[in-house]
Design a protein around this motif. Structure first.
Motif, PDB file in Angstrom:
ATOM      1  N   GLU A 122     -65.173  31.406 -29.858  1.00 30.74           N
ATOM      2  CA  GLU A 122     -65.115  29.962 -29.673  1.00 30.74           C
ATOM      3  C   GLU A 122     -65.900  29.259 -30.766  1.00 30.74           C
ATOM      4  O   GLU A 122     -66.908  29.755 -31.244  1.00 30.74           O
ATOM      5  CB  GLU A 122     -65.696  29.578 -28.308  1.00 30.74           C
ATOM      6  CG  GLU A 122     -64.908  30.133 -27.141  1.00 30.74           C
ATOM      7  CD  GLU A 122     -65.519  29.745 -25.805  1.00 30.74           C
ATOM      8  OE1 GLU A 122     -66.532  29.023 -25.800  1.00 30.74           O
ATOM      9  OE2 GLU A 122     -64.988  30.176 -24.785  1.00 30.74           O
ATOM     10  N   THR A 123     -65.437  28.084 -31.115  1.00 28.06           N
ATOM     11  CA  THR A 123     -66.135  27.262 -32.089  1.00 28.06           C
ATOM     12  C   THR A 123     -67.099  26.344 -31.355  1.00 28.06           C
ATOM     13  O   THR A 123     -66.676  25.600 -30.468  1.00 28.06           O
ATOM     14  CB  THR A 123     -65.139  26.412 -32.893  1.00 28.06           C
ATOM     15  OG1 THR A 123     -64.202  27.287 -33.519  1.00 28.06           O
ATOM     16  CG2 THR A 123     -65.854  25.585 -33.943  1.00 28.06           C
ATOM     17  N   THR A 125     -69.125  23.159 -30.400  1.00 25.03           N
ATOM     18  CA  THR A 125     -68.923  21.730 -30.646  1.00 25.03           C
ATOM     19  C   THR A 125     -70.014  20.943 -29.945  1.00 25.03           C
ATOM     20  O   THR A 125     -70.678  21.433 -29.030  1.00 25.03           O
ATOM     21  CB  THR A 125     -67.556  21.257 -30.112  1.00 25.03           C
ATOM     22  OG1 THR A 125     -67.500  21.521 -28.706  1.00 25.03           O
ATOM     23  CG2 THR A 125     -66.421  21.977 -30.805  1.00 25.03           C
ATOM     24  N   LEU A 126     -70.194  19.709 -30.381  1.00 29.88           N
ATOM     25  CA  LEU A 126     -71.153  18.829 -29.736  1.00 29.88           C
ATOM     26  C   LEU A 126     -70.491  18.167 -28.532  1.00 29.88           C
ATOM     27  O   LEU A 126     -69.275  18.037 -28.465  1.00 29.88           O
ATOM     28  CB  LEU A 126     -71.620  17.764 -30.729  1.00 29.88           C
ATOM     29  CG  LEU A 126     -72.357  18.291 -31.955  1.00 29.88           C
ATOM     30  CD1 LEU A 126     -72.663  17.148 -32.904  1.00 29.88           C
ATOM     31  CD2 LEU A 126     -73.642  18.980 -31.540  1.00 29.88           C
ATOM     32  N   GLU A 129     -68.491  19.983 -22.132  1.00 31.57           N
ATOM     33  CA  GLU A 129     -67.230  20.649 -21.928  1.00 31.57           C
ATOM     34  C   GLU A 129     -66.472  19.976 -20.801  1.00 31.57           C
ATOM     35  O   GLU A 129     -67.042  19.689 -19.744  1.00 31.57           O
ATOM     36  CB  GLU A 129     -67.485  22.119 -21.563  1.00 31.57           C
ATOM     37  CG  GLU A 129     -66.728  23.067 -22.429  1.00 31.57           C
ATOM     38  CD  GLU A 129     -67.078  24.501 -22.128  1.00 31.57           C
ATOM     39  OE1 GLU A 129     -66.370  25.100 -21.309  1.00 31.57           O
ATOM     40  OE2 GLU A 129     -68.055  24.983 -22.717  1.00 31.57           O
TER      41      GLU A 129
END
Length: 153
Positions: A122-123, A125-126, A129
């Motif tokens: 998974e990348t 991210t800010l 979720e």
């Protein structure tokens, strides 16, 4: 022919087929390097038109800084059902001045390749979720609400 000779010939043929199936498959990707042409690029003599006429279009060009054309070539080898491995890698970077004349022609090889390993599947991210239902119904009631955007009164 007797039976043992036939079995022996079949065994030799089968061994030859099995050996041929294990040979690596070589693929050339990118620019096909011709050493005579790449050595003919001379700083101070050539310009963008002569380089394009000699080497063709570059693999990619620089977007920032001084104009640079990159000619990238890789040769990979892989065995059947195995991920390809880079065997040879060459980059020819032709730098130009503001007038379009060749300033330098730098060559580099596989020693300059950086291997990156991704961190998981998974990348990162800010933000938070969101679930599928939050994505689907998240904007209901937010359209046209005060302070969210649109026209102000």
């Amino acid at each position: 022919m007797n039976r043992t000779k036939i079995v022996g010939l079949c065994a030799i043929a089968l061994a030859g087929v099995a050996t041929a199936a294990c040979q690596p498959i070589r693929e050339t990707r990118g620019y096909i390097v011709d050493p005579v042409l790449t050595q003919s690029i001379q700083p101070g003599i050539d310009n963008q038109q002569s380089v394009a006429g000699t080497l063709g279009r570059p693999t990619f060009t620089s977007q920032f800084g001084e104009p640079t054309w990159y000619y990238v070539s890789s040769t990979t080898g892989r065995k059947p059902f195995v991920r390809p491995r880079i065997e040879q890698h060459q980059v020819l970077a032709v730098r130009f001045d503001a007038a379009g004349n060749v300033v330098a022609a730098d060559r580099s090889g596989i020693d300059q390749v950086a291997y990156l390993r991704p961190d998981g599947d998974e990348t990162p991210t800010l933000g938070r979720e969101r679930t599928f239902l939050e994505d689907l119904f998240g904007n209901i009631g937010a359209v046209g609400a005060p302070g969210v955007g649109g026209q102000q009164q």
